[in-house]
Design a protein around this motif. Structure first.
Motif, PDB file in Angstrom:
ATOM      1  N   LYS A 336       0.833  -1.208   0.000  1.00 48.01           N
ATOM      2  CA  LYS A 336       0.000   0.000   0.000  1.00 48.01           C
ATOM      3  C   LYS A 336       0.867   1.257   0.000  1.00 48.01           C
ATOM      4  CE  LYS A 336      -4.188  -1.941   2.079  1.00 48.01           C
ATOM      5  NZ  LYS A 336      -5.055  -2.004   3.284  1.00 48.01           N
ATOM      6  N   GLN A 337       1.969   1.218   0.742  1.00 45.99           N
ATOM      7  CA  GLN A 337       2.891   2.360   0.729  1.00 45.99           C
ATOM      8  C   GLN A 337       3.443   2.582  -0.680  1.00 45.99           C
ATOM      9  OE1 GLN A 337       5.999   2.287   3.753  1.00 45.99           O
ATOM     10  NE2 GLN A 337       4.654   1.140   5.138  1.00 45.99           N
ATOM     11  N   PHE A 338       3.807   1.484  -1.331  1.00 42.60           N
ATOM     12  CA  PHE A 338       4.330   1.584  -2.699  1.00 42.60           C
ATOM     13  C   PHE A 338       3.251   2.106  -3.652  1.00 42.60           C
ATOM     14  CE2 PHE A 338       5.098  -0.393  -6.907  1.00 42.60           C
ATOM     15  CZ  PHE A 338       6.287   0.246  -7.223  1.00 42.60           C
ATOM     16  N   ALA A 339       2.018   1.607  -3.492  1.00 48.76           N
ATOM     17  CA  ALA A 339       0.921   2.045  -4.364  1.00 48.76           C
ATOM     18  C   ALA A 339       0.665   3.544  -4.206  1.00 48.76           C
ATOM     19  CB  ALA A 339      -0.345   1.261  -4.030  1.00 48.76           C
ATOM     20  N   ALA A 340       0.791   4.057  -2.985  1.00 54.63           N
ATOM     21  CA  ALA A 340       0.596   5.493  -2.755  1.00 54.63           C
ATOM     22  C   ALA A 340       1.697   6.294  -3.441  1.00 54.63           C
ATOM     23  CB  ALA A 340       0.588   5.777  -1.248  1.00 54.63           C
ATOM     24  N   PHE A 341       2.917   5.769  -3.399  1.00 54.14           N
ATOM     25  CA  PHE A 341       4.036   6.421  -4.083  1.00 54.14           C
ATOM     26  C   PHE A 341       3.799   6.444  -5.589  1.00 54.14           C
ATOM     27  CE2 PHE A 341       8.126   6.214  -6.281  1.00 54.14           C
ATOM     28  CZ  PHE A 341       8.787   7.307  -5.744  1.00 54.14           C
ATOM     29  N   VAL A 342       3.372   5.307  -6.136  1.00 55.71           N
ATOM     30  CA  VAL A 342       3.105   5.213  -7.573  1.00 55.71           C
ATOM     31  C   VAL A 342       2.011   6.194  -7.980  1.00 55.71           C
ATOM     32  CG1 VAL A 342       2.215   3.721  -9.403  1.00 55.71           C
ATOM     33  CG2 VAL A 342       3.882   2.824  -7.780  1.00 55.71           C
ATOM     34  N   GLU A 343       0.998   6.322  -7.151  1.00 56.71           N
ATOM     35  CA  GLU A 343      -0.097   7.248  -7.473  1.00 56.71           C
ATOM     36  C   GLU A 343       0.399   8.683  -7.555  1.00 56.71           C
ATOM     37  OE1 GLU A 343      -4.607   8.412  -5.918  1.00 56.71           O
ATOM     38  OE2 GLU A 343      -3.452   6.845  -4.895  1.00 56.71           O
ATOM     39  N   ARG A 344       1.284   9.056  -6.652  1.00 56.75           N
ATOM     40  CA  ARG A 344       1.836  10.427  -6.686  1.00 56.75           C
ATOM     41  C   ARG A 344       2.669  10.641  -7.950  1.00 56.75           C
ATOM     42  NH1 ARG A 344       2.687   9.190  -1.168  1.00 56.75           N
ATOM     43  NH2 ARG A 344       4.922   8.790  -1.503  1.00 56.75           N
ATOM     44  N   VAL A 345       3.467   9.649  -8.298  1.00 53.46           N
ATOM     45  CA  VAL A 345       4.286   9.756  -9.514  1.00 53.46           C
ATOM     46  C   VAL A 345       3.385   9.783 -10.751  1.00 53.46           C
ATOM     47  CG1 VAL A 345       6.040   8.624 -10.936  1.00 53.46           C
ATOM     48  CG2 VAL A 345       6.297   8.674  -8.449  1.00 53.46           C
ATOM     49  N   ASP A 346       2.328   8.976 -10.737  1.00 50.87           N
ATOM     50  CA  ASP A 346       1.396   8.933 -11.878  1.00 50.87           C
ATOM     51  C   ASP A 346       0.743  10.286 -12.123  1.00 50.87           C
ATOM     52  OD1 ASP A 346       1.903   6.363 -12.589  1.00 50.87           O
ATOM     53  OD2 ASP A 346       0.125   5.493 -11.655  1.00 50.87           O
ATOM     54  N   GLN A 347       0.481  11.023 -11.049  1.00 54.05           N
ATOM     55  CA  GLN A 347      -0.095  12.362 -11.205  1.00 54.05           C
ATOM     56  C   GLN A 347       0.877  13.279 -11.936  1.00 54.05           C
ATOM     57  OE1 GLN A 347      -1.097  13.456  -7.169  1.00 54.05           O
ATOM     58  NE2 GLN A 347      -2.972  12.228  -7.152  1.00 54.05           N
ATOM     59  N   GLN A 348       2.157  13.158 -11.601  1.00 50.92           N
ATOM     60  CA  GLN A 348       3.175  13.941 -12.309  1.00 50.92           C
ATOM     61  C   GLN A 348       3.269  13.490 -13.765  1.00 50.92           C
ATOM     62  OE1 GLN A 348       6.985  14.446 -10.117  1.00 50.92           O
ATOM     63  NE2 GLN A 348       5.975  13.357  -8.453  1.00 50.92           N
ATOM     64  N   LYS A 349       3.238  12.171 -13.970  1.00 50.69           N
ATOM     65  CA  LYS A 349       3.324  11.637 -15.327  1.00 50.69           C
ATOM     66  C   LYS A 349       2.154  12.108 -16.179  1.00 50.69           C
ATOM     67  CE  LYS A 349       4.500   7.326 -16.030  1.00 50.69           C
ATOM     68  NZ  LYS A 349       4.570   5.848 -15.900  1.00 50.69           N
ATOM     69  N   GLN A 350       0.980  12.179 -15.570  1.00 49.98           N
ATOM     70  CA  GLN A 350      -0.203  12.609 -16.316  1.00 49.98           C
ATOM     71  C   GLN A 350      -0.037  14.036 -16.815  1.00 49.98           C
ATOM     72  OE1 GLN A 350      -3.871  12.200 -14.147  1.00 49.98           O
ATOM     73  NE2 GLN A 350      -5.134  12.584 -15.929  1.00 49.98           N
ATOM     74  N   THR A 351       0.520  14.900 -15.966  1.00 46.79           N
ATOM     75  CA  THR A 351       0.748  16.296 -16.360  1.00 46.79           C
ATOM     76  C   THR A 351       1.743  16.362 -17.520  1.00 46.79           C
ATOM     77  OG1 THR A 351       0.350  17.052 -14.091  1.00 46.79           O
ATOM     78  CG2 THR A 351       1.518  18.560 -15.550  1.00 46.79           C
ATOM     79  N   VAL A 352       2.833  15.598 -17.407  1.00 46.31           N
ATOM     80  CA  VAL A 352       3.852  15.583 -18.461  1.00 46.31           C
ATOM     81  C   VAL A 352       3.275  14.981 -19.740  1.00 46.31           C
ATOM     82  CG1 VAL A 352       6.109  14.690 -19.140  1.00 46.31           C
ATOM     83  CG2 VAL A 352       5.732  15.440 -16.786  1.00 46.31           C
ATOM     84  N   GLN A 353       2.493  13.908 -19.613  1.00 45.68           N
ATOM     85  CA  GLN A 353       1.911  13.238 -20.774  1.00 45.68           C
ATOM     86  C   GLN A 353       0.960  14.162 -21.516  1.00 45.68           C
ATOM     87  OE1 GLN A 353       2.740   9.935 -21.706  1.00 45.68           O
ATOM     88  NE2 GLN A 353       1.663  10.489 -23.596  1.00 45.68           N
ATOM     89  N   GLN A 354       0.152  14.914 -20.776  1.00 50.09           N
ATOM     90  CA  GLN A 354      -0.772  15.857 -21.412  1.00 50.09           C
ATOM     91  C   GLN A 354      -0.006  16.920 -22.195  1.00 50.09           C
ATOM     92  OE1 GLN A 354      -3.043  17.178 -18.024  1.00 50.09           O
ATOM     93  NE2 GLN A 354      -4.540  15.514 -18.183  1.00 50.09           N
ATOM     94  N   SER A 355       1.086  17.408 -21.603  1.00 51.37           N
ATOM     95  CA  SER A 355       1.930  18.388 -22.294  1.00 51.37           C
ATOM     96  C   SER A 355       2.536  17.771 -23.553  1.00 51.37           C
ATOM     97  CB  SER A 355       3.041  18.869 -21.362  1.00 51.37           C
ATOM     98  OG  SER A 355       3.956  19.684 -22.047  1.00 51.37           O
ATOM     99  N   LEU A 356       2.981  16.517 -23.441  1.00 54.18           N
ATOM    100  CA  LEU A 356       3.568  15.815 -24.581  1.00 54.18           C
ATOM    101  C   LEU A 356       2.564  15.678 -25.719  1.00 54.18           C
ATOM    102  CD1 LEU A 356       5.798  14.118 -25.942  1.00 54.18           C
ATOM    103  CD2 LEU A 356       4.948  12.144 -24.656  1.00 54.18           C
TER     104      LEU A 356
END
Length: 372
Positions: A336-356
């Motif tokens: 669960k700790q890892f999943a929470a970390f992944v979710e935070r990174v995914d939010q950053q990835k989503q912002t970068v992906q939208q820009s891309l």
């Protein structure tokens, strides 16, 4: 408009193909239709050039170019035309004008399409003043650089997740933290998908989206093209995808066999084809974020490579092999700790992906405006 043969020197006669067995390894790139094929000990060109696929190119593709730019010492085989721009045309402008050129009607050949030199010379590109060419190149280069930067950012975020996974769970190949191990079938419901072209007697069919092998990449779902299929109500119920299902491919390149990704928000009534396995995890045992990352590490990759059936460069696994996948099961609290970390990174990835995606659309629109 100007014909290609009028604005370029065609240096095809200087090309020299070398079979793989006769190449001497070295520092100079050895180019073919679609890019670097090898590195060799000598060179035959030392110039600013554009290489245009002669045969074996990405003809008809809207994503992969048929021309690319080379600079400096290199060797070119006989699968790419070698073009040196004359004084009236900028080398980068020439490359951009040819990258996605529509060669339909120019290429011929049933199994391996070929763009002959005579037909290549007839290709027409817009001839603008040098100042206009430079301005166009400048705008396109800036977008290209930004697109490359966004891709690098996404790659670094992926590396961040991988590093966090190793820090939290250790080397899963060696199981350095001695986590308990279970076979996947004891923690998941695993099914194959719908078969394209199957025959059904039912008349009440519904058109629904389906996930194909091309949609499932190593760690992410590619939404570029989603096809549809006619399915019965029973088939839709049987194969309907749910949030957090893991989709895994049964075959592909040997190094990618068993690749998988989480489908977080499936399209309404979407299903999957029979070359994809749907893995629905028991989340009281194992979480999708942990398992999806686990598939990208050596324990899973080596398992699939070791048991896969291989023919002509393609590897495939079957349902029995997937069910038997040895899977480490760390404590759920740690997952669960890892999943929470992944979710935070995914939010950053989503912002970068939208820009891309915006940058890609801008570049595509400019390419269309400048070169049709």
């Amino acid at each position: 408009m100007a014909k290609l043969g009028e604005v370029c020197e065609v240096l095809d006669s200087k090309r020299v193909p070398i079979t793989a067995a006769n190449r001497v390894s070295g520092q100079y790139p050895y180019y073919g239709a679609n890019g670097v094929q090898d590195y060799v000990a000598d060179y035959i060109f030392d110039d600013e050039l554009v290489l245009l696929a002669e045969d074996g190119g990405n003809f008809g593709s809207k994503e992969k170019p048929i021309a690319y730019r080379v600079s400096g010492k290199c060797w070119v085989n006989n699968h790419a035309h070698v073009l040196k721009p004359k004084a009236v045309i900028d080398v980068d402008y020439l490359c951009y004008s040819l990258m996605f050129y529509d060669v339909s009607g120019l290429v011929n050949g049933a199994t391996r399409q070929k763009l002959t030199q005579s037909d290549m010379r007839k290709m027409e590109i817009p001839l603008r003043t040098m100042v206009e060419q430079k301005n166009i190149v400048c705008r396109l280069n800036k977008l290209t650089e930004l697109i490359s930067l966004r891709k690098q950012q996404l790659a670094k975020l992926d590396e961040l997740v991988k590093a966090q996974f190793v820090e939290m769970f250790g080397d899963v190949l060696l199981n350095s933290m001695q986590w308990p191990e279970k076979t996947l079938e004891n923690m998941a419901n695993i099914v194959s998908g719908i078969t394209k072209g199957r025959k059904t007697a039912e008349a009440d069919l519904q058109e629904v989206p389906y996930m194909a092998v091309s949609n499932v990449k190593d760690g992410y779902i590619d939404w570029t093209t989603v096809k549809t299929i006619l399915a019965t109500r029973q088939e839709i119920e049987q194969y309907r995808l749910m949030p957090d299902d893991i989709l895994m491919t049964e075959g592909g390149d040997p190094d990618k066999v068993g690749r998988g990704a989480i489908i977080k928000v499936p399209l309404k009534n979407s299903i999957h084809q029979n070359h994809i396995f749907r893995v629905r995890l028991d989340e009281q045992e194992i979480l999708p974020s942990f398992f999806a990352e686990y598939l990208r590490h050596q324990k899973a990759k080596r398992y699939f490579l070791g048991c896969a059936k291989q023919t002509t460069g393609i590897a495939s696994i079957n349902m029995r092999q997937l069910r038997a996948l040895p899977t480490l099961v760390p404590p759920l609290s740690l997952q669960k700790q890892f999943a929470a970390f992944v979710e935070r990174v995914d939010q950053q990835k989503q912002t970068v992906q939208q820009s891309l995606e915006k940058l890609k659309l801008m570049k595509k629109a400019l390419m269309q405006e400048y070169f049709g």
